[in-house]
Write a protein that holds these residues in place. Structure first.
Motif, PDB file in Angstrom:
ATOM      1  N   LYS A  97      -2.604   2.802   3.982  1.00 45.85           N
ATOM      2  CA  LYS A  97      -1.213   2.399   3.755  1.00 45.85           C
ATOM      3  C   LYS A  97      -0.492   3.506   2.988  1.00 45.85           C
ATOM      4  CE  LYS A  97      -2.451  -2.466   3.130  1.00 45.85           C
ATOM      5  NZ  LYS A  97      -1.891  -3.034   4.332  1.00 45.85           N
ATOM      6  N   VAL A 155      -6.017  -4.430  -8.172  1.00 47.73           N
ATOM      7  CA  VAL A 155      -5.710  -3.682  -6.951  1.00 47.73           C
ATOM      8  C   VAL A 155      -5.983  -2.213  -7.250  1.00 47.73           C
ATOM      9  CG1 VAL A 155      -3.896  -3.035  -5.327  1.00 47.73           C
ATOM     10  CG2 VAL A 155      -3.928  -5.337  -6.298  1.00 47.73           C
ATOM     11  N   LEU A 191      -6.251   0.644  -1.037  1.00 46.22           N
ATOM     12  CA  LEU A 191      -4.997   0.709  -0.279  1.00 46.22           C
ATOM     13  C   LEU A 191      -4.979   1.852   0.736  1.00 46.22           C
ATOM     14  CD1 LEU A 191      -2.505  -0.052  -3.195  1.00 46.22           C
ATOM     15  CD2 LEU A 191      -3.401  -1.625  -1.460  1.00 46.22           C
ATOM     16  N   ILE A 219       3.139  -0.262   0.856  1.00 47.03           N
ATOM     17  CA  ILE A 219       3.088  -1.194  -0.262  1.00 47.03           C
ATOM     18  C   ILE A 219       3.854  -0.596  -1.436  1.00 47.03           C
ATOM     19  CG2 ILE A 219       0.862  -0.316  -1.070  1.00 47.03           C
ATOM     20  CD1 ILE A 219       0.309  -3.290  -1.935  1.00 47.03           C
ATOM     21  N   TYR A 279       3.109  -4.997 -11.551  1.00 45.90           N
ATOM     22  CA  TYR A 279       1.717  -4.657 -11.836  1.00 45.90           C
ATOM     23  C   TYR A 279       1.653  -4.040 -13.223  1.00 45.90           C
ATOM     24  CZ  TYR A 279       0.917  -5.154  -6.823  1.00 45.90           C
ATOM     25  OH  TYR A 279       0.833  -5.641  -5.548  1.00 45.90           O
ATOM     26  N   VAL A 305       1.726   4.314  -0.083  1.00 48.64           N
ATOM     27  CA  VAL A 305       1.861   3.620  -1.362  1.00 48.64           C
ATOM     28  C   VAL A 305       3.015   4.231  -2.157  1.00 48.64           C
ATOM     29  CG1 VAL A 305       0.691   2.895  -3.484  1.00 48.64           C
ATOM     30  CG2 VAL A 305      -0.626   3.140  -1.358  1.00 48.64           C
ATOM     31  N   GLN A 354       7.078  -7.079  -6.827  1.00 48.53           N
ATOM     32  CA  GLN A 354       5.935  -7.589  -7.576  1.00 48.53           C
ATOM     33  C   GLN A 354       5.572  -6.614  -8.684  1.00 48.53           C
ATOM     34  OE1 GLN A 354       2.370  -8.485  -5.341  1.00 48.53           O
ATOM     35  NE2 GLN A 354       1.596  -9.743  -6.988  1.00 48.53           N
ATOM     36  N   ASN A 362      -2.085  -7.340 -10.739  1.00 48.51           N
ATOM     37  CA  ASN A 362      -0.818  -7.956 -10.347  1.00 48.51           C
ATOM     38  C   ASN A 362      -0.551  -9.199 -11.197  1.00 48.51           C
ATOM     39  OD1 ASN A 362      -2.216 -10.156  -9.200  1.00 48.51           O
ATOM     40  ND2 ASN A 362      -2.029  -9.361  -7.121  1.00 48.51           N
ATOM     41  N   SER A 395       3.238  -3.857   7.222  1.00 46.85           N
ATOM     42  CA  SER A 395       1.975  -3.851   6.471  1.00 46.85           C
ATOM     43  C   SER A 395       1.440  -2.444   6.230  1.00 46.85           C
ATOM     44  CB  SER A 395       0.927  -4.684   7.210  1.00 46.85           C
ATOM     45  OG  SER A 395       0.673  -4.110   8.479  1.00 46.85           O
ATOM     46  N   LYS A 414      12.501  -1.704  -0.547  1.00 46.82           N
ATOM     47  CA  LYS A 414      11.365  -2.585  -0.251  1.00 46.82           C
ATOM     48  C   LYS A 414      11.756  -3.619   0.808  1.00 46.82           C
ATOM     49  CE  LYS A 414       8.060  -5.851  -2.098  1.00 46.82           C
ATOM     50  NZ  LYS A 414       8.449  -7.092  -1.468  1.00 46.82           N
ATOM     51  N   GLU A 417      10.217  -4.924   4.646  1.00 46.02           N
ATOM     52  CA  GLU A 417       9.642  -6.266   4.635  1.00 46.02           C
ATOM     53  C   GLU A 417       8.940  -6.540   5.968  1.00 46.02           C
ATOM     54  OE1 GLU A 417      11.179 -10.149   2.392  1.00 46.02           O
ATOM     55  OE2 GLU A 417      12.511  -9.422   3.962  1.00 46.02           O
ATOM     56  N   LEU A 449       4.318  -0.741  -5.512  1.00 43.09           N
ATOM     57  CA  LEU A 449       3.711  -1.133  -6.782  1.00 43.09           C
ATOM     58  C   LEU A 449       4.686  -0.794  -7.907  1.00 43.09           C
ATOM     59  CD1 LEU A 449       0.117   0.366  -6.327  1.00 43.09           C
ATOM     60  CD2 LEU A 449       0.886  -1.943  -5.788  1.00 43.09           C
TER      61      LEU A 449
END
Length: 187
Positions: free
Chosen positions: A72, A64, A69, A107, A134, A74, A132, A58, A104, A97, A101, A109
């Motif tokens: 979750k 990561v 993960l 995610i 990566y 992904v 974010q 990241n 959890s 995304k 918000e 990427l």
């Protein structure tokens, strides 16, 4: 029951694929994660029962791995700043995304296939995207990323690939959120 949910999800993503934009061709300099040796495919990355353990870095320099993960959903988007379909779909990914918000169980990427972190961060900042960035730290398996971007890969909580979508999309389509919600709610 689990198979019905997966079948619905796969069907939904296949339908979305039918309405795709043209994909950008990926540059030849990309590292290949599978080599042909005597007609057989030999994997260079680590694999497990739930799929390859790909690692990304990241913007803070933290590694990561996909194995970390597990548990979750992904959403992985492979993109580049020079790719028009990638740029075109970015607002809808940003909105998607934002819709998750605080959740959890999923995610996002955003993987710059060129590995140009500073350029990608500047792109996100300039466009006010809350995504974010990566960059690949390990080889990206061809089952995730062939020779076209954008490509989006959706993994379930067990790390199994549920969908691989080549080409630009409008991720604000309600069917996508419905499919992701079903994945999030599944065990």
């Amino acid at each position: 029951m689990q198979r019905n949910i997966r079948a619905k999800i796969v069907f939904t993503f296949v339908m979305v694929v039918c309405f795709s934009f043209a994909a950008c061709s990926q540059q030849e300099k990309e590292k290949q994660s599978v080599n042909a040796v005597e007609g057989e495919q030999v994997r260079e990355d680590n694999t497990s029962a739930s799929g390859p353990d790909v690692t990304f870095t990241n913007e803070n320099g933290d590694a990561v791995s996909l194995q970390s993960l597990k548990g979750k959903v992904v959403f992985i988007n492979f993109w580049a700043t020079w790719c028009p379909p990638c740029i075109h779909e970015m607002p809808s990914i940003n909105k998607l995304k934002k819709d998750y918000e605080g959740n959890s169980n999923i995610i996002f990427l955003m993987v710059d296939v060129d590995g140009k972190m500073e350029k990608s961060k500047a792109f996100m900042k300039k466009n006010n995207y809350d995504l974010q960035v990566y960059i690949p730290k390990s080889s990206i398996p061809t089952e995730f990323l062939g020779r076209a971007i954008p490509t989006t890969v959706i993994l379930d909580k067990e790390g199994q690939m549920i969908s691989r979508i080549e080409g630009g999309r409008d991720y604000s389509n309600p069917e996508i959120a419905q499919a992701l919600n079903e994945l999030i709610e599944s065990n």
